[in-house]
Design an enzyme around this catalytic site. Sequence first.
Site, short mmCIF file in Angstrom:
data_model
loop_
_atom_site.label_atom_id
_atom_site.label_comp_id
_atom_site.label_asym_id
_atom_site.label_seq_id
_atom_site.Cartn_x
_atom_site.Cartn_y
_atom_site.Cartn_z
CE LYS A 13 -100.12 2.82 -42.55
NZ LYS A 13 -100.87 2.33 -43.77
NE ARG A 88 -99.24 -3.25 -40.05
CZ ARG A 88 -98.83 -2.26 -40.75
NH1 ARG A 88 -98.07 -1.22 -40.39
NH2 ARG A 88 -98.86 -2.46 -42.19
NE ARG A 127 -96.27 0.76 -52.45
CZ ARG A 127 -96.65 0.86 -51.27
NH1 ARG A 127 -96.39 2.06 -50.64
NH2 ARG A 127 -96.96 -0.18 -50.89
NE ARG A 133 -93.87 -2.20 -49.24
CZ ARG A 133 -94.64 -1.47 -48.29
NH1 ARG A 133 -94.77 -0.13 -48.26
NH2 ARG A 133 -95.48 -1.86 -47.55
NE ARG A 144 -98.88 -4.92 -47.39
CZ ARG A 144 -98.65 -3.94 -48.41
NH1 ARG A 144 -98.27 -4.46 -49.77
NH2 ARG A 144 -98.42 -2.61 -48.27
P1 AP5 Z 1 -98.32 5.16 -48.93
O1 AP5 Z 1 -97.84 6.56 -48.57
O2 AP5 Z 1 -97.06 4.32 -49.08
O3 AP5 Z 1 -99.25 4.44 -47.90
P2 AP5 Z 1 -99.34 3.71 -46.70
O4 AP5 Z 1 -100.56 3.70 -45.94
O5 AP5 Z 1 -97.98 4.06 -46.01
O6 AP5 Z 1 -98.98 2.20 -47.28
P3 AP5 Z 1 -98.13 0.91 -47.37
O7 AP5 Z 1 -98.07 0.07 -48.08
O8 AP5 Z 1 -96.79 1.36 -46.86
O9 AP5 Z 1 -98.86 0.35 -45.94
P4 AP5 Z 1 -98.63 -0.94 -44.85
O10 AP5 Z 1 -99.32 -0.42 -43.74
O11 AP5 Z 1 -99.22 -1.98 -45.63
O12 AP5 Z 1 -97.17 -1.09 -44.84
P5 AP5 Z 1 -95.94 -0.92 -43.69
O13 AP5 Z 1 -94.72 -0.55 -44.32
O14 AP5 Z 1 -96.40 -0.25 -42.59
O15 AP5 Z 1 -99.20 5.20 -50.38
C1 AP5 Z 1 -99.32 4.11 -51.17
C2 AP5 Z 1 -99.01 4.66 -52.78
O16 AP5 Z 1 -100.14 5.22 -53.10
C3 AP5 Z 1 -97.81 5.02 -52.90
O17 AP5 Z 1 -97.16 4.69 -54.28
C4 AP5 Z 1 -98.38 6.58 -52.77
O18 AP5 Z 1 -97.43 7.59 -53.71
C5 AP5 Z 1 -99.50 6.67 -53.42
N1 AP5 Z 1 -100.60 7.72 -52.82
C6 AP5 Z 1 -100.41 8.17 -51.56
N2 AP5 Z 1 -101.47 9.05 -51.52
C7 AP5 Z 1 -101.98 9.38 -52.74
C8 AP5 Z 1 -103.08 10.03 -53.18
N3 AP5 Z 1 -103.64 10.97 -52.32
N4 AP5 Z 1 -103.61 9.68 -54.33
C9 AP5 Z 1 -103.03 8.78 -55.26
N5 AP5 Z 1 -101.89 8.08 -54.76
C10 AP5 Z 1 -101.38 8.21 -53.58
O19 AP5 Z 1 -95.80 -2.52 -43.32
C11 AP5 Z 1 -95.25 -3.40 -43.99
C12 AP5 Z 1 -95.10 -4.60 -43.34
O20 AP5 Z 1 -94.41 -4.57 -42.36
C13 AP5 Z 1 -96.43 -5.08 -42.52
O21 AP5 Z 1 -96.99 -5.98 -43.68
C14 AP5 Z 1 -95.79 -6.26 -41.57
O22 AP5 Z 1 -95.32 -7.40 -41.98
C15 AP5 Z 1 -94.55 -5.29 -41.06
N6 AP5 Z 1 -95.04 -4.26 -39.96
C16 AP5 Z 1 -95.00 -3.03 -40.07
N7 AP5 Z 1 -95.43 -2.45 -38.98
C17 AP5 Z 1 -95.82 -3.51 -38.13
C18 AP5 Z 1 -96.30 -3.47 -37.12
N8 AP5 Z 1 -96.53 -2.60 -36.02
N9 AP5 Z 1 -96.62 -4.90 -36.28
C19 AP5 Z 1 -96.03 -5.86 -37.03
N10 AP5 Z 1 -95.76 -5.98 -38.32
C20 AP5 Z 1 -95.47 -4.67 -38.71
MG MG Z 2 -96.00 3.08 -45.55
#
Ligand code: AP5
Ligand code: MG
Length: 191
Positions: A13, A88, A127, A133, A144
């Site tokens: 994402k 979410r 990562r 992270r 997660r």
């Molecule tokens: P990346 O692009 O980072 O993927 P992502 O879907 O953004 O994954 P996240 O780990 O950020 O997701 P998340 O939803 O758990 O975390 P968030 O920050 O939202 O890609 C992942 C990796 O793969 C990278 O290294 C990238 O380079 C690599 N990659 C990408 N595309 C690729 C490809 N095609 N091929 C190979 N490699 C590739 O949330 C974190 C925390 O915040 C949550 O757990 C929660 O505690 C809190 N939080 C956030 N939003 C909310 C909400 N709305 N409500 C409540 N709590 C929340």
């Molecule tokens: Mg992300």
Amino acid sequence: MRIVLLGAPGSGKGTQAALLQEQLDLPHVSTGVLLRTAVKNQTGLGLKAKAIMDRGELVPDDVMLKLIEERLGQPDAANGFILDGYPRNLSQAESLDALLERLGQPVDEAIQIDVKAEQVVARIAKRASEEGRSDDSEEVVCKRLRVYEEQTAPVVGYYAERGLLSRVLGEGAIDEVLQRIRGVLQMSKGS
Ligand code: AP5
Ligand code: MG
């Protein structure tokens, strides 16, 4: 254009939203990034969110709604945005609709990025070794993914019922995934 990107942790994402931000000239609004910035700056929100994030759980809906309401109310979001990480759960999806209705800016497209569980686990492990992270440890990633299945996956159905959902395969090269998303958004190659 108001776009919601959906997908499991590690589905890409953030990666895709950053690329789309440049190409569409719309802000990339990531609740994960907003929260990590608050943690880094040790704001009240950050202090509250850190332990929850480190456990891989969701920060409470009321806290998230306040955060997203503030962000989407900023001038750069007036012409649209790319949402990553919100909504979410079903309650957040309903709150977002109510907020956007008030702003006269309904969601135009919800795009689910599909990636197999083994693949997201491998990406996050990579990562973790590169960036460290704090919620990327094996144990927290399992949590997660469970939270995603239980609470976030139903949001896909929410948008499908409203006729707003498209799904793209998130596997393969980053640029291939981007082209699939551009196809859904019907962007021509040159733009
Ligand atoms: P990346 O692009 O980072 O993927 P992502 O879907 O953004 O994954 P996240 O780990 O950020 O997701 P998340 O939803 O758990 O975390 P968030 O920050 O939202 O890609 C992942 C990796 O793969 C990278 O290294 C990238 O380079 C690599 N990659 C990408 N595309 C690729 C490809 N095609 N091929 C190979 N490699 C590739 O949330 C974190 C925390 O915040 C949550 O757990 C929660 O505690 C809190 N939080 C956030 N939003 C909310 C909400 N709305 N409500 C409540 N709590 C929340
Ligand atoms: Mg992300």
